[in-house]
Motif scaffolding. Sequence first.
Motif, PDB file in Angstrom:
ATOM      1  N   ALA A  46       0.828  -1.204   0.000  1.00  0.00           N
ATOM      2  CA  ALA A  46       0.000   0.000   0.000  1.00  0.00           C
ATOM      3  C   ALA A  46       0.864   1.258   0.000  1.00  0.00           C
ATOM      4  N   THR A  47       1.967   1.234   0.749  1.00  0.00           N
ATOM      5  CA  THR A  47       2.863   2.389   0.803  1.00  0.00           C
ATOM      6  C   THR A  47       3.475   2.669  -0.557  1.00  0.00           C
ATOM      7  N   VAL A  48       3.952   1.599  -1.208  1.00  0.00           N
ATOM      8  CA  VAL A  48       4.555   1.761  -2.541  1.00  0.00           C
ATOM      9  C   VAL A  48       3.516   2.265  -3.534  1.00  0.00           C
ATOM     10  N   ALA A  49       2.304   1.672  -3.508  1.00  0.00           N
ATOM     11  CA  ALA A  49       1.251   2.076  -4.442  1.00  0.00           C
ATOM     12  C   ALA A  49       0.874   3.538  -4.256  1.00  0.00           C
ATOM     13  N   LEU A  50       0.728   3.935  -3.013  1.00  0.00           N
ATOM     14  CA  LEU A  50       0.338   5.321  -2.742  1.00  0.00           C
ATOM     15  C   LEU A  50       1.476   6.283  -3.059  1.00  0.00           C
ATOM     16  N   GLY A  51       2.719   5.854  -2.782  1.00  0.00           N
ATOM     17  CA  GLY A  51       3.871   6.686  -3.112  1.00  0.00           C
ATOM     18  C   GLY A  51       3.996   6.920  -4.611  1.00  0.00           C
ATOM     19  N   LEU A  52       3.760   5.859  -5.402  1.00  0.00           N
ATOM     20  CA  LEU A  52       3.796   5.998  -6.860  1.00  0.00           C
ATOM     21  C   LEU A  52       2.683   6.925  -7.344  1.00  0.00           C
ATOM     22  N   MET A  53       1.519   6.802  -6.730  1.00  0.00           N
ATOM     23  CA  MET A  53       0.400   7.661  -7.095  1.00  0.00           C
ATOM     24  C   MET A  53       0.748   9.124  -6.833  1.00  0.00           C
ATOM     25  N   MET A  54       1.366   9.401  -5.685  1.00  0.00           N
ATOM     26  CA  MET A  54       1.744  10.768  -5.362  1.00  0.00           C
ATOM     27  C   MET A  54       2.833  11.275  -6.294  1.00  0.00           C
ATOM     28  N   ALA A  55       3.780  10.390  -6.650  1.00  0.00           N
ATOM     29  CA  ALA A  55       4.862  10.794  -7.547  1.00  0.00           C
ATOM     30  C   ALA A  55       4.324  11.135  -8.934  1.00  0.00           C
ATOM     31  N   VAL A  56       3.391  10.321  -9.433  1.00  0.00           N
ATOM     32  CA  VAL A  56       2.797  10.582 -10.749  1.00  0.00           C
ATOM     33  C   VAL A  56       2.067  11.914 -10.748  1.00  0.00           C
ATOM     34  N   LYS A  57       1.389  12.215  -9.658  1.00  0.00           N
ATOM     35  CA  LYS A  57       0.648  13.471  -9.545  1.00  0.00           C
ATOM     36  C   LYS A  57       1.545  14.633  -9.127  1.00  0.00           C
ATOM     37  N   LYS A  58       2.849  14.324  -8.943  1.00  0.00           N
ATOM     38  CA  LYS A  58       3.847  15.327  -8.558  1.00  0.00           C
ATOM     39  C   LYS A  58       3.455  16.058  -7.272  1.00  0.00           C
ATOM     40  N   GLU A  59       2.989  15.276  -6.315  1.00  0.00           N
ATOM     41  CA  GLU A  59       2.599  15.854  -5.034  1.00  0.00           C
ATOM     42  C   GLU A  59       3.804  15.960  -4.114  1.00  0.00           C
ATOM     43  N   ASN A  60       3.740  16.886  -3.209  1.00  0.00           N
ATOM     44  CA  ASN A  60       4.829  17.153  -2.277  1.00  0.00           C
ATOM     45  C   ASN A  60       4.856  16.099  -1.176  1.00  0.00           C
ATOM     46  N   PHE A  61       6.030  15.485  -0.966  1.00  0.00           N
ATOM     47  CA  PHE A  61       6.179  14.463   0.074  1.00  0.00           C
ATOM     48  C   PHE A  61       6.617  15.057   1.417  1.00  0.00           C
ATOM     49  N   ALA A  62       6.917  16.332   1.448  1.00  0.00           N
ATOM     50  CA  ALA A  62       7.459  16.942   2.670  1.00  0.00           C
ATOM     51  C   ALA A  62       6.465  16.838   3.826  1.00  0.00           C
ATOM     52  N   LEU A  63       6.983  16.392   4.972  1.00  0.00           N
ATOM     53  CA  LEU A  63       6.174  16.287   6.185  1.00  0.00           C
ATOM     54  C   LEU A  63       6.863  17.092   7.290  1.00  0.00           C
ATOM     55  N   PRO A  64       6.207  18.108   7.834  1.00  0.00           N
ATOM     56  CA  PRO A  64       6.820  18.897   8.904  1.00  0.00           C
ATOM     57  C   PRO A  64       7.220  18.006  10.084  1.00  0.00           C
ATOM     58  N   TRP A  65       8.388  18.285  10.656  1.00  0.00           N
ATOM     59  CA  TRP A  65       8.874  17.465  11.762  1.00  0.00           C
ATOM     60  C   TRP A  65       7.922  17.483  12.956  1.00  0.00           C
ATOM     61  N   ARG A  66       7.239  18.589  13.147  1.00  0.00           N
ATOM     62  CA  ARG A  66       6.327  18.688  14.284  1.00  0.00           C
ATOM     63  C   ARG A  66       5.136  17.731  14.139  1.00  0.00           C
ATOM     64  N   ASP A  67       4.852  17.308  12.896  1.00  0.00           N
ATOM     65  CA  ASP A  67       3.735  16.395  12.667  1.00  0.00           C
ATOM     66  C   ASP A  67       4.134  14.922  12.771  1.00  0.00           C
ATOM     67  N   VAL A  68       5.437  14.650  12.780  1.00  0.00           N
ATOM     68  CA  VAL A  68       5.902  13.257  12.796  1.00  0.00           C
ATOM     69  C   VAL A  68       5.395  12.482  14.014  1.00  0.00           C
ATOM     70  N   PRO A  69       5.509  13.022  15.244  1.00  0.00           N
ATOM     71  CA  PRO A  69       5.001  12.256  16.393  1.00  0.00           C
ATOM     72  C   PRO A  69       3.517  11.921  16.287  1.00  0.00           C
TER      73      PRO A  69
END
Length: 306
Positions: A46-69
């Motif tokens: 699921a992670t790979v599938a969703l990651g490919l979907m985001m890459a095709v749509k050229k979506e931003n993968f950046a996640l703020p560090w404050r949101d990680v926890p």
Amino acid sequence: MSAKVKGFLYGVATSVTFGLIPLFTLPLMRAGLETDSILFYRFVTATVALGLMMAVKKENFALPWRDVPIVVALAALYMGSAQFLLYGYEVMGAGVATTLHFTYPVFVTLLMLLLFRERASWVTWMAVVLAIGGVARLSLNGAELRLPLMGVVVILLSAVAYASYIIAVNKSRVKDLHSRKLAFYVFLFTTAMFAVKNAAGEGVQPLPDVWAAVNVVLLAVAPTVISNITLLLAVRNIGGTLTSILGALEPVTAVCIGALVFGEAFTFSEAVGIALILVAVVLVILNRSIKENAAVILKRIRPRHS
């Protein structure tokens, strides 16, 4: 199309696709795969599938560090819910297990009451009583347990974990993240947790054949990627409580699959238990309407003082 209509459609899609979990999971379990291996394959795919979907749509993968926890905590809740649900499949029918899991809307309401001081009406308490009655009807045959007690407890823990996930999404700042990005990172951290869990045990089992690989892909796409994206969109548009209520199609889908595809027994007692739980959930969603209509009726029939 209004946001409310979109939210309803997303909620229905979430419940139906989530109800397909037994269709793809039970064949894997019957092929000899353990729960931890199944869930690792499910989430890494699921992670790979969703990651490919985001890459095709050229979506931003950046996640703020404050949101990680927060995202890690969400992943832990989702991991617990998925783990407990599959354990239920091992000790009882998938339809019954999914129906017990469907008590999560009641837990959403109770947790909102306990954590956020939301007022509970007589309708809410009636729904709680009916839900308890439904669980009892499914679990008991007279004074004897029909289902293993530990199995029932674990499935209810799955419901609590899922309810907590819904509330956490709706009440934390990550609800403003794009739905695919949030789902991607929840899957990513859930995959990492199952990788560690498998490494601490006997490792990930290899897939036995091509059909197992097909089931893994379908399990990762339909009740994982699609259901989680639509879940987050539904929560964003209509809120956590209403989204959870629309999950009524989830146990119905799972019961039909269990009975029609895997030949699971469906007794009158189980039908009554499922009906009680569904009525309880409907009461929760209609809580406000029932109170308002009851107030109007009482006002009309109340004697007028001259």
